[in-house]
Scaffold this motif. Structure first.
Motif, PDB file in Angstrom:
ATOM      1  N   GLN A  86      46.953  93.837  53.343  1.00 47.33           N
ATOM      2  CA  GLN A  86      47.016  95.093  54.074  1.00 47.33           C
ATOM      3  C   GLN A  86      48.361  95.761  53.775  1.00 47.33           C
ATOM      4  OE1 GLN A  86      46.151  94.672  58.301  1.00 47.33           O
ATOM      5  NE2 GLN A  86      45.054  92.764  57.872  1.00 47.33           N
ATOM      6  N   ASP A  87      48.377  97.064  53.817  1.00 48.54           N
ATOM      7  CA  ASP A  87      49.612  97.816  53.614  1.00 48.54           C
ATOM      8  C   ASP A  87      50.372  97.828  54.937  1.00 48.54           C
ATOM      9  OD1 ASP A  87      51.629  99.389  52.653  1.00 48.54           O
ATOM     10  OD2 ASP A  87      50.471 101.245  52.687  1.00 48.54           O
ATOM     11  N   ARG A  88      50.980  96.694  55.239  1.00 52.01           N
ATOM     12  CA  ARG A  88      51.652  96.490  56.524  1.00 52.01           C
ATOM     13  C   ARG A  88      52.890  95.635  56.285  1.00 52.01           C
ATOM     14  NH1 ARG A  88      48.627  93.175  61.346  1.00 52.01           N
ATOM     15  NH2 ARG A  88      50.383  93.097  62.771  1.00 52.01           N
ATOM     16  N   PRO A  89      54.061  96.123  56.635  1.00 55.10           N
ATOM     17  CA  PRO A  89      55.280  95.353  56.367  1.00 55.10           C
ATOM     18  C   PRO A  89      55.381  94.097  57.233  1.00 55.10           C
ATOM     19  CG  PRO A  89      55.799  97.280  57.678  1.00 55.10           C
ATOM     20  CD  PRO A  89      54.334  97.386  57.322  1.00 55.10           C
ATOM     21  N   VAL A  90      56.176  93.172  56.750  1.00 59.29           N
ATOM     22  CA  VAL A  90      56.465  91.938  57.484  1.00 59.29           C
ATOM     23  C   VAL A  90      57.860  92.064  58.086  1.00 59.29           C
ATOM     24  CG1 VAL A  90      56.885  89.453  57.254  1.00 59.29           C
ATOM     25  CG2 VAL A  90      54.963  90.523  56.033  1.00 59.29           C
ATOM     26  N   ASP A  91      57.947  91.854  59.371  1.00 60.74           N
ATOM     27  CA  ASP A  91      59.239  91.898  60.056  1.00 60.74           C
ATOM     28  C   ASP A  91      60.100  90.726  59.561  1.00 60.74           C
ATOM     29  OD1 ASP A  91      61.401  91.789  61.837  1.00 60.74           O
ATOM     30  OD2 ASP A  91      60.150  92.141  63.606  1.00 60.74           O
ATOM     31  N   PRO A  92      61.304  90.995  59.028  1.00 64.48           N
ATOM     32  CA  PRO A  92      62.168  89.908  58.573  1.00 64.48           C
ATOM     33  C   PRO A  92      62.449  88.863  59.654  1.00 64.48           C
ATOM     34  CG  PRO A  92      63.009  92.007  57.797  1.00 64.48           C
ATOM     35  CD  PRO A  92      61.884  92.313  58.755  1.00 64.48           C
ATOM     36  N   ALA A  93      62.380  89.260  60.919  1.00 70.61           N
ATOM     37  CA  ALA A  93      62.610  88.295  62.003  1.00 70.61           C
ATOM     38  C   ALA A  93      61.550  87.192  61.977  1.00 70.61           C
ATOM     39  CB  ALA A  93      62.607  89.002  63.356  1.00 70.61           C
ATOM     40  N   LEU A  94      60.332  87.504  61.531  1.00 70.13           N
ATOM     41  CA  LEU A  94      59.289  86.474  61.424  1.00 70.13           C
ATOM     42  C   LEU A  94      59.612  85.476  60.316  1.00 70.13           C
ATOM     43  CD1 LEU A  94      56.044  88.615  61.897  1.00 70.13           C
ATOM     44  CD2 LEU A  94      57.081  87.025  63.532  1.00 70.13           C
ATOM     45  N   LEU A  95      60.176  85.960  59.217  1.00 71.27           N
ATOM     46  CA  LEU A  95      60.582  85.057  58.128  1.00 71.27           C
ATOM     47  C   LEU A  95      61.693  84.124  58.610  1.00 71.27           C
ATOM     48  CD1 LEU A  95      60.652  87.676  55.221  1.00 71.27           C
ATOM     49  CD2 LEU A  95      58.767  86.147  55.889  1.00 71.27           C
ATOM     50  N   ARG A  99      64.970  75.819  49.351  1.00 72.86           N
ATOM     51  CA  ARG A  99      65.647  77.101  49.492  1.00 72.86           C
ATOM     52  C   ARG A  99      64.586  78.166  49.260  1.00 72.86           C
ATOM     53  NH1 ARG A  99      68.363  73.525  50.919  1.00 72.86           N
ATOM     54  NH2 ARG A  99      70.466  72.986  50.280  1.00 72.86           N
ATOM     55  N   VAL A 100      64.744  79.326  49.879  1.00 70.95           N
ATOM     56  CA  VAL A 100      63.749  80.385  49.757  1.00 70.95           C
ATOM     57  C   VAL A 100      64.449  81.702  49.445  1.00 70.95           C
ATOM     58  CG1 VAL A 100      61.857  81.616  50.888  1.00 70.95           C
ATOM     59  CG2 VAL A 100      62.287  79.219  51.471  1.00 70.95           C
ATOM     60  N   ALA A 101      63.981  82.361  48.397  1.00 66.18           N
ATOM     61  CA  ALA A 101      64.421  83.720  48.080  1.00 66.18           C
ATOM     62  C   ALA A 101      63.240  84.639  48.370  1.00 66.18           C
ATOM     63  CB  ALA A 101      64.839  83.828  46.625  1.00 66.18           C
ATOM     64  N   PHE A 102      63.428  85.584  49.268  1.00 68.71           N
ATOM     65  CA  PHE A 102      62.371  86.515  49.654  1.00 68.71           C
ATOM     66  C   PHE A 102      62.455  87.762  48.774  1.00 68.71           C
ATOM     67  CE2 PHE A 102      63.142  84.039  53.554  1.00 68.71           C
ATOM     68  CZ  PHE A 102      61.857  83.551  53.764  1.00 68.71           C
ATOM     69  N   VAL A 103      61.439  87.985  47.985  1.00 67.50           N
ATOM     70  CA  VAL A 103      61.374  89.141  47.095  1.00 67.50           C
ATOM     71  C   VAL A 103      60.589  90.222  47.836  1.00 67.50           C
ATOM     72  CG1 VAL A 103      60.650  89.965  44.829  1.00 67.50           C
ATOM     73  CG2 VAL A 103      61.430  87.590  45.111  1.00 67.50           C
ATOM     74  N   ALA A 156      51.309  93.669  45.281  1.00 65.92           N
ATOM     75  CA  ALA A 156      50.779  94.245  46.517  1.00 65.92           C
ATOM     76  C   ALA A 156      51.260  93.530  47.779  1.00 65.92           C
ATOM     77  CB  ALA A 156      49.248  94.232  46.480  1.00 65.92           C
ATOM     78  N   ALA A 157      51.658  92.281  47.657  1.00 67.15           N
ATOM     79  CA  ALA A 157      52.085  91.518  48.836  1.00 67.15           C
ATOM     80  C   ALA A 157      53.383  92.097  49.392  1.00 67.15           C
ATOM     81  CB  ALA A 157      52.292  90.050  48.476  1.00 67.15           C
ATOM     82  N   PRO A 158      53.492  92.210  50.711  1.00 67.98           N
ATOM     83  CA  PRO A 158      54.738  92.723  51.295  1.00 67.98           C
ATOM     84  C   PRO A 158      55.952  91.855  50.971  1.00 67.98           C
ATOM     85  CG  PRO A 158      52.975  92.767  52.909  1.00 67.98           C
ATOM     86  CD  PRO A 158      52.451  92.023  51.713  1.00 67.98           C
ATOM     87  N   VAL A 159      55.747  90.543  50.871  1.00 69.75           N
ATOM     88  CA  VAL A 159      56.829  89.603  50.604  1.00 69.75           C
ATOM     89  C   VAL A 159      56.321  88.553  49.618  1.00 69.75           C
ATOM     90  CG1 VAL A 159      58.375  87.857  51.608  1.00 69.75           C
ATOM     91  CG2 VAL A 159      57.743  89.870  52.952  1.00 69.75           C
ATOM     92  N   THR A 160      57.148  88.189  48.661  1.00 70.33           N
ATOM     93  CA  THR A 160      56.881  87.017  47.835  1.00 70.33           C
ATOM     94  C   THR A 160      58.061  86.077  48.010  1.00 70.33           C
ATOM     95  OG1 THR A 160      55.610  88.293  46.222  1.00 70.33           O
ATOM     96  CG2 THR A 160      56.436  86.132  45.522  1.00 70.33           C
ATOM     97  N   ALA A 161      57.769  84.886  48.498  1.00 73.73           N
ATOM     98  CA  ALA A 161      58.813  83.873  48.674  1.00 73.73           C
ATOM     99  C   ALA A 161      58.861  83.011  47.430  1.00 73.73           C
ATOM    100  CB  ALA A 161      58.521  83.012  49.895  1.00 73.73           C
ATOM    101  N   ILE A 162      60.039  82.938  46.832  1.00 75.76           N
ATOM    102  CA  ILE A 162      60.247  81.972  45.758  1.00 75.76           C
ATOM    103  C   ILE A 162      60.713  80.697  46.446  1.00 75.76           C
ATOM    104  CG2 ILE A 162      61.470  81.388  43.645  1.00 75.76           C
ATOM    105  CD1 ILE A 162      62.033  84.422  43.301  1.00 75.76           C
ATOM    106  N   ILE A 163      59.828  79.710  46.468  1.00 83.83           N
ATOM    107  CA  ILE A 163      60.195  78.417  47.051  1.00 83.83           C
ATOM    108  C   ILE A 163      60.959  77.660  45.978  1.00 83.83           C
ATOM    109  CG2 ILE A 163      59.356  76.271  48.065  1.00 83.83           C
ATOM    110  CD1 ILE A 163      58.712  78.768  49.770  1.00 83.83           C
TER     111      ILE A 163
END
Length: 192
Positions: free
Chosen positions: A20-29, A49-53, A76-83
């Motif tokens: 969905q075209d809906r942002p992710v609140d950084p507080a949730l991350l 370690r996680v880098a949030f793209v 398309a994903a609001p966030v991609t986490a590089i684990i």
């Protein structure tokens, strides 16, 4: 006994590829990280370690590393986490595991470092995905990428190495495929 939270994390938790075209609140991350690090790791080593793209510019830097089938869903994903795994995780052991000199177990033992970092960062990433799901987010973990390109682009001046990627956001459930079969207890377990 199944609870609504367990259903959210497992029964209804799916691997998403459409977002969905809906942002992710950084507080949730932040909250998901804070929950994930509470899970056990050997000697409390916590190598994940996680880098949030998130930004379009960062996504474009990630694009060349992606396998063709992973480009559209990642863009398309609001966030991609590089684990990632910190290959110098043992330098934090005096703080994280002060009961003994656990750092000495690893210093100079490249084989043990690599095995411990990979095993425990993968374990922690599982906790992280479950924490994200518990917070109402959807995930799409994937391996289709060139780790060397990711490391060179995002981690060149660090001791971090990419393990896998997780797209994060609010999935489009209307585009999910039927759930694939799972192994039964009898197929996947033995009581010895």
């Amino acid at each position: 006994m199944t609870t609504p939270l367990l259903e959210q994390m497992f029964t209804f938790g799916r691997t998403h590829s459409y977002w969905q075209d809906r942002p992710v609140d950084p507080a949730l991350l932040h909250q998901a990280w804070d929950m994930a690090v509470l899970g056990p790791s050997s000697a409390n080593c916590q190598p994940m370690r996680v880098a949030f793209v998130v930004s379009p510019a960062a996504k474009e830097k990630l694009r060349p590393a992606l396998a063709p089938g992973n480009v559209d869903k990642t863009m398309a994903a609001p966030v991609t986490a590089i684990i990632a795994q910190d290959m110098k995780f043992y330098d934090k052991l005096p703080e994280l595991y002060p009961q003994t000199d656990a750092r000495a177990w690893f210093a100079g033992n490249d084989g043990l470092i690599a095995a411990t970092a990979f095993r425990n960062s993968s374990l922690q990433a599982g906790y992280f995905i479950l924490a994200l799901r518990a917070l109402g987010l959807d995930c799409g973990p994937m391996s289709g990428f060139d780790a060397g390109t990711v490391d060179g682009t995002f981690f060149a001046d660090t001791h971090w190495q990419a393990n896998f990627l997780v797209n994060i956001g609010y999935g489009d459930a209307t585009k999910l495929h039927p759930r694939n079969p799972r192994l039964s207890f009898a197929q996947g377990c033995a009581i010895l």
